[in-house]
Design a protein around this motif. Structure first.
Motif: not given
Length: 353
Positions: A337-341
């Motif tokens: 999620a950190i990378y936008g997932a």
RNA sequence: GGGGCUGUAGUAGAGUCGGUUACAACGCCGGCCUGUCACGCCGGAGGUCGCGGGUUCGAGUCCCGUCAGCCCCGCCA
């Protein structure tokens, strides 16, 4: 210090890395940028030098005279480059005393970066830091020699200059002469490089500082050094061959590692297909697997709708991960999620299906 | 611009559910030690628990604020 000097009377100077006081014998590890050499002070051989050595502390700067001698049987230290010899000290002079340093100047102690920077004049004495700077020296020397061999001209370009429309923000320097106006520091020597090509300097190279006023990361600094080059009248193959040769020579002369050329090559399309990025770390190993055609029209809307709209569905096969706990998978989901997932879909496949 | 984590002795850390005098290591100081090499043994000193406020009989620990550092997202070729 080499075996050739065995038996010679010599004078050495340096910094005290460590003193080991045995009551009788005193050993001092003397450090300079090349390494460490053991001094042996025997009270029976020279009481005066031995007495002075009792006052010596870490980081004192000393000069000693003595004989280069083989260490006694059984006291050779194979961990040291100079572990077979020592100096039998006959005279010791304290050139400069030192306060106790705020942290240990060895390669074992971990010290926070801000503390190291506060005492940079001490940090620069640490063997690991000196090794890094010496490696950097060898690398830039090798690059300059190599590029010179290949016919590149080393040409300096201005630092106080005018901004040009590019991506990164410029650092600005106020001008005293033209009040209210500013110089821009180059984010790269791009314009000058093109100027040189147009003028017919058909091979140009420079090891040069670049400045980019963007937010930092652990591996990103506001000013950094770039190997900048440009060639005329060449094709892609020429560029890659010359750069590969440079990398091979840097590894060889920098750290003694031989690389065989040409290096493995993959296309941009292949890199994106297999790794999802244009600069993959091949050590990662987990290649993306194309699933779009398989999930097309499947019941799972998250996948099927993407596939139907002409999107792409890919997965990675993490072997041995079927044992991951629910918590571990949840942790991986929040990591993604950190990378936008928006989520992390997973399927466990075990030996019995 | 946004988010997360961490601030405890000179250094790097532990500190349980809020409970007596904040702990061990390395370093430092003193003593002992003639072959160590990240020497060893014995003893000692060293603390504004980042700072300010609050809750509590009691705060290193909980809450609020603030400052600093690190890391990440955005940004950056």
């Amino acid at each position: 210090m080499t075996a050739e000097q065995m038996g010679q009377e010599i004078c050495v100077m340096g910094w005290v890395q460590r003193r080991r006081d045995h009551g009788g014998l005193i050993f001092i590890d003397l450090r300079d940028r090349e390494g460490v050499l053991q001094l042996a002070l025997d009270p029976d051989r020279d009481p005066e030098a031995h007495k002075k050595a009792e006052q010596v502390r870490n980081e004192f700067v000393v000069a000693v005279k003595g004989k280069v001698s083989p260490r006694p049987e059984g006291t050779v230290n194979p961990k040291m480059k100079t572990g077979e010899v020592e100096i039998e000290v006959s005279e010791l002079k304290i050139l400069n005393r030192a306060e106790t340093p705020p942290f240990m100047l060895d390669d074992y102690s971990e010290v926070a970066e801000n503390i190291r920077l506060k005492y940079r004049y001490l940090d620069l004495r640490r063997p690991s830091v000196q090794k890094s700077l010496m490696l950097r020296h060898r690398v830039s020397r090798t690059v300059r020699r190599y590029l010179d061999d290949q016919g590149f001209l080393d040409i300096e370009t201005p630092v106080l200059t005018k901004s040009t429309p590019e991506g990164a923000r410029y650092y600005l320097v106020p001008s005293r002469v033209s009040s209210g106006q500013f110089y821009a520091l180059p984010q790269s020597p791009q314009l000058f490089k093109q100027l040189l090509m147009v003028a017919g300097f058909d091979r140009y190279a420079q090891i040069v500082k670049c400045f980019r006023d963007e937010d930092l990361r652990a591996d990103r600094q506001p000013e950094f050094t770039q190997i900048d080059c440009e060639m005329s009248f060449v094709d892609r193959e020429d560029v890659m061959t010359i750069m590969e040769g440079m990398i091979a020579r840097v590894f060889s002369e920098g750290i003694g590692v031989e690389i065989s050329c040409p290096l493995p090559r993959i296309t941009y399309a292949e890199a994106l297909a297999k790794y999802g990025v244009d600069n993959p770390d091949l050590r990662f190993g987990l290649e993306l697997v194309e699933l779009t055609s398989i999930v097309k029209g499947c019941g799972f809307k998250v996948f099927a709708s993407v596939a139907d709209k002409g999107g792409m569905v890919k997965a990675i096969n993490v072997k041995g991960a079927a044992t991951f706990s629910r918590k571990e998978l949840d942790d991986l989901t929040s990591f993604a999620a950190i990378y936008g997932a928006k989520g992390l879909a997973w399927v466990k496949m075990t030996a019995d299906g």
